[in-house]
Design a protein around this motif. Structure first.
Motif, mmCIF file in Angstrom:
data_model
loop_
_atom_site.group_PDB
_atom_site.id
_atom_site.type_symbol
_atom_site.label_atom_id
_atom_site.label_comp_id
_atom_site.label_asym_id
_atom_site.label_seq_id
_atom_site.Cartn_x
_atom_site.Cartn_y
_atom_site.Cartn_z
ATOM 1 N N ARG A 285 -39.162 15.513 -85.963
ATOM 2 C CA ARG A 285 -39.300 16.799 -86.641
ATOM 3 C C ARG A 285 -40.575 16.830 -87.485
ATOM 4 N N MET A 286 -40.810 15.764 -88.257
ATOM 5 C CA MET A 286 -42.019 15.723 -89.084
ATOM 6 C C MET A 286 -43.281 15.601 -88.232
ATOM 7 N N ALA A 287 -43.209 14.849 -87.140
ATOM 8 C CA ALA A 287 -44.384 14.664 -86.289
ATOM 9 C C ALA A 287 -44.791 15.970 -85.616
ATOM 10 N N VAL A 288 -43.819 16.708 -85.098
ATOM 11 C CA VAL A 288 -44.150 17.973 -84.438
ATOM 12 C C VAL A 288 -44.644 18.987 -85.464
ATOM 13 N N ALA A 289 -44.046 18.992 -86.658
ATOM 14 C CA ALA A 289 -44.537 19.888 -87.717
ATOM 15 C C ALA A 289 -45.989 19.574 -88.051
ATOM 16 N N ALA A 290 -46.329 18.293 -88.116
ATOM 17 C CA ALA A 290 -47.719 17.911 -88.399
ATOM 18 C C ALA A 290 -48.647 18.377 -87.284
ATOM 19 N N ARG A 291 -48.236 18.208 -86.037
ATOM 20 C CA ARG A 291 -49.078 18.651 -84.927
ATOM 21 C C ARG A 291 -49.295 20.159 -84.966
ATOM 22 N N LEU A 292 -48.239 20.912 -85.246
ATOM 23 C CA LEU A 292 -48.390 22.358 -85.357
ATOM 24 C C LEU A 292 -49.366 22.722 -86.467
ATOM 25 N N SER A 293 -49.279 22.004 -87.579
ATOM 26 C CA SER A 293 -50.160 22.296 -88.705
ATOM 27 C C SER A 293 -51.619 21.997 -88.367
ATOM 28 N N PHE A 294 -51.868 20.892 -87.677
ATOM 29 C CA PHE A 294 -53.236 20.580 -87.278
ATOM 30 C C PHE A 294 -53.765 21.592 -86.264
ATOM 31 N N ASP A 309 -53.462 31.551 -95.624
ATOM 32 C CA ASP A 309 -52.461 32.577 -95.957
ATOM 33 C C ASP A 309 -51.745 33.037 -94.700
ATOM 34 N N ARG A 310 -52.493 33.160 -93.625
ATOM 35 C CA ARG A 310 -51.915 33.625 -92.360
ATOM 36 C C ARG A 310 -50.839 32.666 -91.862
ATOM 37 N N VAL A 311 -51.140 31.363 -91.865
ATOM 38 C CA VAL A 311 -50.167 30.420 -91.295
ATOM 39 C C VAL A 311 -49.013 30.146 -92.244
ATOM 40 N N LEU A 312 -49.171 30.469 -93.539
ATOM 41 C CA LEU A 312 -48.074 30.309 -94.488
ATOM 42 C C LEU A 312 -47.220 31.561 -94.616
ATOM 43 N N SER A 313 -47.566 32.614 -93.906
ATOM 44 C CA SER A 313 -46.782 33.850 -93.974
ATOM 45 C C SER A 313 -45.398 33.614 -93.380
ATOM 46 N N PRO A 314 -44.386 34.347 -93.856
ATOM 47 C CA PRO A 314 -43.028 34.166 -93.312
ATOM 48 C C PRO A 314 -42.958 34.312 -91.799
ATOM 49 N N ALA A 315 -43.713 35.273 -91.255
ATOM 50 C CA ALA A 315 -43.665 35.471 -89.800
ATOM 51 C C ALA A 315 -44.221 34.261 -89.067
ATOM 52 N N ALA A 316 -45.353 33.719 -89.560
ATOM 53 C CA ALA A 316 -45.948 32.559 -88.904
ATOM 54 C C ALA A 316 -45.058 31.333 -89.039
ATOM 55 N N VAL A 317 -44.435 31.161 -90.204
ATOM 56 C CA VAL A 317 -43.529 30.026 -90.377
ATOM 57 C C VAL A 317 -42.337 30.150 -89.437
ATOM 58 N N SER A 318 -41.782 31.335 -89.301
ATOM 59 C CA SER A 318 -40.656 31.536 -88.382
ATOM 60 C C SER A 318 -41.048 31.220 -86.950
ATOM 61 N N GLU A 319 -42.238 31.668 -86.568
ATOM 62 C CA GLU A 319 -42.730 31.370 -85.216
ATOM 63 C C GLU A 319 -42.905 29.863 -85.038
ATOM 64 N N GLY A 320 -43.446 29.194 -86.061
ATOM 65 C CA GLY A 320 -43.630 27.755 -85.976
ATOM 66 C C GLY A 320 -42.325 26.998 -85.897
ATOM 67 N N ARG A 321 -41.306 27.496 -86.587
ATOM 68 C CA ARG A 321 -40.002 26.824 -86.536
ATOM 69 C C ARG A 321 -39.380 26.942 -85.143
ATOM 70 N N VAL A 322 -39.642 28.037 -84.469
ATOM 71 C CA VAL A 322 -39.173 28.174 -83.084
ATOM 72 C C VAL A 322 -39.888 27.158 -82.197
ATOM 73 N N ALA A 323 -41.211 27.046 -82.371
ATOM 74 C CA ALA A 323 -41.971 26.073 -81.586
ATOM 75 C C ALA A 323 -41.521 24.655 -81.895
ATOM 76 N N LEU A 324 -41.245 24.367 -83.172
ATOM 77 C CA LEU A 324 -40.787 23.035 -83.537
ATOM 78 C C LEU A 324 -39.444 22.724 -82.885
ATOM 79 N N ALA A 325 -38.549 23.710 -82.886
ATOM 80 C CA ALA A 325 -37.217 23.483 -82.310
ATOM 81 C C ALA A 325 -37.304 23.147 -80.832
ATOM 82 N N SER A 326 -38.317 23.705 -80.143
ATOM 83 C CA SER A 326 -38.459 23.431 -78.709
ATOM 84 C C SER A 326 -39.429 22.288 -78.433
ATOM 85 N N ARG A 327 -39.940 21.675 -79.533
ATOM 86 C CA ARG A 327 -40.955 20.636 -79.424
ATOM 87 C C ARG A 327 -42.153 21.120 -78.601
ATOM 88 N N SER A 328 -42.468 22.423 -78.759
ATOM 89 C CA SER A 328 -43.555 23.037 -77.996
ATOM 90 C C SER A 328 -44.813 23.060 -78.842
#
Length: 533
Positions: A285-294, A309-328
């Protein structure tokens, strides 16, 4: 090494210091013991690290800090500078370059450390810089015995150091790797420290500034001097803040990478705290989150746009959490590299805390010194700025390159200190800070347990000089073999690293429910946490 000091309800402790070198910790503690505050102690300890860890930091580098005040307010200092006014993309391409060099004058950005230290001092110090920096000046005057760390740093950069007469005289034995315990005085550096203690602005205007700019222009770097002066004024800024693990995490804003820690925390979410500690699920979970952040850093962020600001927006975080859940995770190619940086944390008897970090970028920075001053200049421009057409982090006059440095403080909702920490380590910083925060807030580890815990690092990251490397997770083998095998089974390229073999030197001080200050210093370097009653 762990330290603890008790804070009874009616009487405050004197405080605590944790740094990457015992002499720096002792210097900060001495300031606290004699009645100085956390800002005083941080400034004194920082100057000592110029001497004890000269490959990691110095007057010619950058510096960032987060300060939490007893009243609950939090502020930051962000000291990094511009590249040369003539440093357009066309300038570098006309010389046949496809990236900005990592050594020599073309690698240098205007140092932000002197301005940051002056701003930190103005923000609440009780003692003069001349008093706080005189111990470092005396050490420079008589010389400090070479440590194993400095010997190893010199060995790493020896070829380039040998090309700079001043560096060679200061750090080698007649051009050879120095022996541990050998001593070389640096009287010119001592004089510079005393000069800057009297007037930090003299680094950016007047004779000293002219000497720095002249050395760089003679080496071919297109500095005008105006950008040098423009970098000399640093004002306190608000922190970036987000909730995680029942606390509020305060981070350094752009050009710092602090937003990446906050993004990873929000991507990992409360699920990470409900996942067994250092399990395959937690690491993944932490590794994929780091990859998404980079990936987001590389795609969207520059120091002068709204990408963070764009990537910390609620919409972007929600989108990232979906990608993290699928390890995409996408397929952009870039890589993390280590960093040569050092950091420290201080808490005083009023509950004020300072998280401070400073760096030359890579070992001994640009391996380029200013004659007659003892100043070694950074290679932050070469490390941080891209030579990619139209990129938000493309090199550009009066654009600061994106930075790896970041520092954090965690408070409760009332603004009371929960923990303060940081770590050096290039693009590893944002990953290891996230790991340490999870150890502390999700799993209740004490600071020494948190900084000593098994470490892992996602490659690639986004340093400018290492585009195109293969993805992998580097994991210390103190992580269970079955966990590493499970990550491989899930398709991750795992590289085994010896116990305590990953870089970094995390420092943490926390406050527990009984009012104890607890400190931890990373065993991966030679630091120590010290506390006083």
């Amino acid at each position: 090494m762990t330290a603890a000091a008790h804070r009874p309800p009616t009487m405050a402790t004197r405080g605590m210091v944790a740094t990457s070198h015992p002499l720096a910790s002792a210097a900060g503690l001495q300031v606290l013991a004699s009645g100085g505050n956390a800002i005083d102690a941080a400034l004194a300890a920082a100057a000592i690290t110029w001497m004890t860890l000269p490959g990691q930091c110095g007057i010619g580098g950058d510096a960032f800090a987060v300060v939490s005040e007893p009243d609950g307010s939090v502020w930051t200092v962000n000291g990094s500078g511009y590249g040369p006014d003539g440093g357009t993309p066309d300038f570098y391409r006309a010389q046949g370059l496809t990236s900005i060099p990592l050594d020599g004058p073309l690698a240098v950005a205007v140092p932000g450390a002197p301005a940051a230290l002056a701003a930190l001092h103005a923000g609440g110090a009780t003692r003069s810089l001349s008093e706080l920096w005189e111990p470092a000046a005396r050490i420079a005057e008589r010389g400090l015995p070479c440590s194993a760390k400095t010997r190893d740093d010199v060995r790493e950069a020896l070829g380039s150091i040998q090309l700079d007469n001043n560096l060679s005289q200061a750090f080698t034995d007649s051009g050879r790797v120095p022996l541990v315990g050998s001593r070389r005085a640096q009287p010119e550096l001592a004089a510079t420290i005393r000069r800057l203690a009297t007037d930090p602005r003299s680094f950016y205007t007047g004779e000293l500034a002219e000497r720095c700019v002249e050395a760089l222009t003679l080496g071919g770097a297109p500095f005008s001097g105006d950008e040098w002066q423009a970098a000399g004024s640093v004002a306190p800024e608000a922190a970036l803040s987000a909730r995680y693990g029942g606390a509020v995490i305060h981070q350094t804003p752009l050009p710092s990478a602090g937003w990446m820690v906050l993004q990873q925390a929000q991507l990992c979410g409360p699920e990470l705290g409900m996942t067994p500690w250092m399990s395959a699920d937690a690491i993944e979970r932490m590794a994929v989150a780091a990859r998404l952040s980079f990936e987001d850093r590389f795609a969207f962020c520059g120091s002068d746009n709204d990408g963070a600001d764009r990537v910390l927006s609620p919409a972007a975080v929600s989108e990232g959490r979906v990608a993290l859940a699928s390890r995409s995770v996408g397929s952009r190619e870039f890589t993390v590299t280590g960093g040569d940086t050092t950091s420290l944390v201080v808490v005083d008897d009023e509950g004020r805390s300072v998280s401070f970090i400073h760096s030359l970028a890579f070992t001994f920075g640009a391996k380029f010194s200013v004659p007659g001053t003892g100043i070694v200049l950074n290679n932050r421009l070469g490390r941080g700025a891209y030579l990619i057409d139209g990129h938000p982090n493309e090199v550009k006059p009066r654009r600061k390159p994106l930075h790896t440095l970041n520092a954090w403080v965690a408070t409760d909702d009332a603004g009371r200190l929960v923990a303060v920490g940081n770590t050096p380590g290039g693009d590893g910083q944002v990953q290891w800070n996230m790991q340490v925060l999870s150890h502390l807030l999700d799993h209740g580890l004490d600071p020494q347990e948190a900084v000593s815990a098994p470490r892992f690092t996602v490659f690639p990251g986004s340093d400018a000089n290492t585009i195109g490397k293969d993805q992998e997770i580097r994991i210390e083998t103190t992580v269970a073999a079955e966990t590493r095998d499970e990550l491989r089974r899930r398709g991750h390229a795992v590289r085994d690293i010896a116990p305590l073999g990953e870089p970094g030197s995390a420092q943490v001080i926390s406050v527990d429910a009984q009012g104890f200050l607890l400190g931890g210093s990373d065993p991966r370097q030679e630091g120590v946490a010290l506390g006083l009653e």
